[in-house]
Scaffold this active site. Structure first.
Site, PDB file in Angstrom:
ATOM      1  N   HIS A 164      -2.296   7.319  -7.293  1.00 42.62           N
ATOM      2  CA  HIS A 164      -2.872   6.175  -6.582  1.00 42.62           C
ATOM      3  C   HIS A 164      -4.388   6.274  -6.416  1.00 42.62           C
ATOM      4  O   HIS A 164      -5.013   5.358  -5.922  1.00 42.62           O
ATOM      5  CB  HIS A 164      -2.220   6.024  -5.196  1.00 42.62           C
ATOM      6  CG  HIS A 164      -2.677   7.056  -4.218  1.00 42.62           C
ATOM      7  ND1 HIS A 164      -2.182   8.328  -4.196  1.00 42.62           N
ATOM      8  CD2 HIS A 164      -3.615   7.005  -3.239  1.00 42.62           C
ATOM      9  CE1 HIS A 164      -2.766   9.021  -3.242  1.00 42.62           C
ATOM     10  NE2 HIS A 164      -3.650   8.244  -2.638  1.00 42.62           N
TER      11      HIS A 164
HETATM   12  C1  UD1 Z   1      -5.171   5.306   1.355  1.00 39.28           C
HETATM   13  C2  UD1 Z   1      -6.145   6.433   1.744  1.00 39.28           C
HETATM   14  C3  UD1 Z   1      -5.818   7.678   0.926  1.00 39.28           C
HETATM   15  C4  UD1 Z   1      -4.344   8.045   1.053  1.00 39.28           C
HETATM   16  C5  UD1 Z   1      -3.494   6.835   0.663  1.00 39.28           C
HETATM   17  C6  UD1 Z   1      -2.017   7.118   0.796  1.00 39.28           C
HETATM   18  C7  UD1 Z   1      -8.432   5.747   2.383  1.00 39.28           C
HETATM   19  C8  UD1 Z   1      -9.830   5.720   1.926  1.00 39.28           C
HETATM   20  N1  UD1 Z   1      -7.515   6.071   1.426  1.00 39.28           N
HETATM   21  O1  UD1 Z   1      -5.397   4.989  -0.010  1.00 39.28           O
HETATM   22  O2  UD1 Z   1      -6.579   8.759   1.409  1.00 39.28           O
HETATM   23  O3  UD1 Z   1      -4.073   9.117   0.192  1.00 39.28           O
HETATM   24  O4  UD1 Z   1      -3.850   5.750   1.540  1.00 39.28           O
HETATM   25  O5  UD1 Z   1      -1.268   6.054   0.303  1.00 39.28           O
HETATM   26  O6  UD1 Z   1      -8.165   5.485   3.528  1.00 39.28           O
HETATM   27  N2  UD1 Z   1      -2.195  -1.993  -0.858  1.00 39.28           N
HETATM   28  C9  UD1 Z   1      -1.110  -2.802  -0.753  1.00 39.28           C
HETATM   29  N3  UD1 Z   1      -0.277  -2.657   0.330  1.00 39.28           N
HETATM   30  C10 UD1 Z   1      -0.512  -1.727   1.295  1.00 39.28           C
HETATM   31  C11 UD1 Z   1      -1.642  -0.910   1.183  1.00 39.28           C
HETATM   32  C12 UD1 Z   1      -2.463  -1.045   0.112  1.00 39.28           C
HETATM   33  O7  UD1 Z   1      -0.865  -3.653  -1.597  1.00 39.28           O
HETATM   34  O8  UD1 Z   1       0.286  -1.634   2.246  1.00 39.28           O
HETATM   35  C13 UD1 Z   1      -3.100  -2.109  -2.028  1.00 39.28           C
HETATM   36  C14 UD1 Z   1      -4.204  -3.097  -1.823  1.00 39.28           C
HETATM   37  O9  UD1 Z   1      -4.528  -3.657  -3.045  1.00 39.28           O
HETATM   38  C15 UD1 Z   1      -5.371  -2.253  -1.370  1.00 39.28           C
HETATM   39  C16 UD1 Z   1      -5.144  -1.006  -2.182  1.00 39.28           C
HETATM   40  O10 UD1 Z   1      -3.719  -0.867  -2.283  1.00 39.28           O
HETATM   41  O11 UD1 Z   1      -6.582  -2.878  -1.595  1.00 39.28           O
HETATM   42  C17 UD1 Z   1      -5.717   0.226  -1.582  1.00 39.28           C
HETATM   43  O12 UD1 Z   1      -5.269   0.398  -0.251  1.00 39.28           O
HETATM   44  P1  UD1 Z   1      -6.120   1.252   0.785  1.00 39.28           P
HETATM   45  O13 UD1 Z   1      -5.437   1.277   2.102  1.00 39.28           O
HETATM   46  O14 UD1 Z   1      -7.539   0.822   0.740  1.00 39.28           O
HETATM   47  O15 UD1 Z   1      -6.132   2.703   0.140  1.00 39.28           O
HETATM   48  P2  UD1 Z   1      -4.991   3.548  -0.588  1.00 39.28           P
HETATM   49  O16 UD1 Z   1      -5.260   3.578  -2.041  1.00 39.28           O
HETATM   50  O17 UD1 Z   1      -3.618   3.189  -0.141  1.00 39.28           O
END
Ligand code: UD1
Length: 357
Positions: free
Chosen positions: A199
């Site tokens: 991820h």
């Molecule tokens: C976040 C944490 C990372 C952790 C990971 C575990 C930060 C900087 N990163 O990364 O350290 O290892 O969580 O999963 O805080 N999205 C969805 N649904 C959700 C959440 C995210 O569709 O419930 C998608 C969205 O497109 C979003 C992208 O994933 O923009 C990234 O989500 P984000 O919460 O920014 O970071 P993660 O990659 O999940």
């Protein structure tokens, strides 16, 4: 009674919060409020995992959702400050290194509230990882810091952070130990040899990088049956890159939605190897002694390499490694024993008694 806030926002936070909240709830010495920032909003990454951990429902959800890092951090700060202004707690406990961690810590600190950081001192010394900045900033403003291995105490010492630093062990392992004490379940996906989870932006945000991963998956699956639970971030990108069809065509690759916490642990324990870029999985695989190939340039969890079963690898290394003998053995890492939350609770009890009401 003194009041404590426990803040979580993303999947790995909940795994770390669960064992600690359970002790606070059992002992009933303090009022505790569980606040979900809502950084992760997909059912599989938040609601289901909370249920799976037998964690009580959050008292509040800030509902911040996705967005840029600045959006996420500032939104948590603004919304959490509103909560703080309604009634200040005596202590705010934050976990790990996600955007919600630094945001809540800073909002608390700026309101004159003490901050405790669980999983302090991790460093990979690479600011290209968004978590690294979160870690350094959170540690620099925390009043009491709990580290998972001794190496993190050394990292903090280098930054002149020496006061109220306690080596307590790995709280994520508490959740794992407690899960396997109660469950001895067979995996849902049987006949799987290995697992892969990806991820991190550096692996899944660029089409060419993901294409190389895909080519390698085609190679690895010639010999092994692999289960690939897809994180929402990764899924969105695969669709954007128009690579879903090709991925689905790979024989011996089982593409599934994110697994529940329990399902994942069972599969991990049952598999011959794991390929990942997650931080927590490096620890869980090490504890369970499953060969872990981490697709990253560095790790903030060096103990998993020194004493565990983790290896940092390049894509091109994995094929050779998979052709070697894959040994599995439970590993003993100091204070990774399921008692970390208990140790934190005892220290916080004393710390809180020194704080004036
Ligand atoms: C976040 C944490 C990372 C952790 C990971 C575990 C930060 C900087 N990163 O990364 O350290 O290892 O969580 O999963 O805080 N999205 C969805 N649904 C959700 C959440 C995210 O569709 O419930 C998608 C969205 O497109 C979003 C992208 O994933 O923009 C990234 O989500 P984000 O919460 O920014 O970071 P993660 O990659 O999940």
């Amino acid at each position: 009674m003194k009041t404590i806030h426990f803040i979580g926002g993303a999947r790995p936070n909940f795994i770390k919060i669960a064992p600690l909240i359970k002790i606070f709830d059992k002992e009933r010495l303090f009022n505790s409020l569980f606040i979900n920032t809502g950084q992760h909003y997909d059912k599989a990454l938040s609601e289901n995992i909370i249920k799976d951990l037998n964690l009580r429902k959050p008292d509040l959800n800030l509902g911040i959702g996705s967005g840029s890092h600045i959006y996420q951090i500032s939104e948590v700060m603004i919304k959490y400050e509103r909560i703080l202004l309604r009634g200040k707690p005596d202590l705010v406990v934050v976990f790990g290194d996600v955007n919600s961690t630094i945001a809540a810590a800073l909002a608390a600190k700026k309101n004159g509230i003490k901050v405790a950081h669980v999983e302090a001192g991790l460093r990979c010394y690479d600011d290209n990882l968004p978590e690294e900045v979160n870690r350094r900033l959170t540690d620099s403003i925390s009043d009491i810091l709990f580290t998972p291995s001794k190496n993190e105490n050394l990292n903090l010492k280098k930054e002149n952070i020496t006061k109220n630093v306690f080596f307590v062990g790995n709280i994520m392992i508490d959740s794992l130990v407690s899960f396997f004490k109660k469950n001895n379940v067979k995996p849902n996906f049987s006949n799987i040899d290995g697992l892969i989870t990806l991820h991190r932006p550096e692996n899944v945000d660029e089409k060419s990088k993901f294409e190389s991963i895909l080519k390698n998956l085609e190679k690895w699956t010639k010999k092994y049956r692999i289960l690939f639970p897809i994180h929402p971030r990764t899924k969105k990108n695969i669709i954007k890159f128009k690579l879903l069809k090709r991925l689905k065509k790979i024989n011996n690759l089982n593409l599934v939605s994110p697994l529940s916490y329990s399902e994942f642990l069972i599969q991990l324990k049952d598999s011959k190897f794991i390929i990942t870029d997650s931080g927590g999985i490096q620890e869980e695989a090490s504890f369970l002694g499953r060969p872990c190939f981490t697709l990253r340039k560095n790790t903030e969890r060096p103990v998993t390499i020194k004493m565990g079963s983790n290896k940092l690898v390049k894509l091109s290394d994995i094929n050779t490694l998979l052709n070697k003998e894959l040994k599995t053995k439970m590993k003993k890492i100091p204070k990774w024993d399921g008692q970390t939350a208990e140790r934190i609770f005892e220290i916080l009890k004393i710390y809180l008694s020194t704080l004036k009401l």
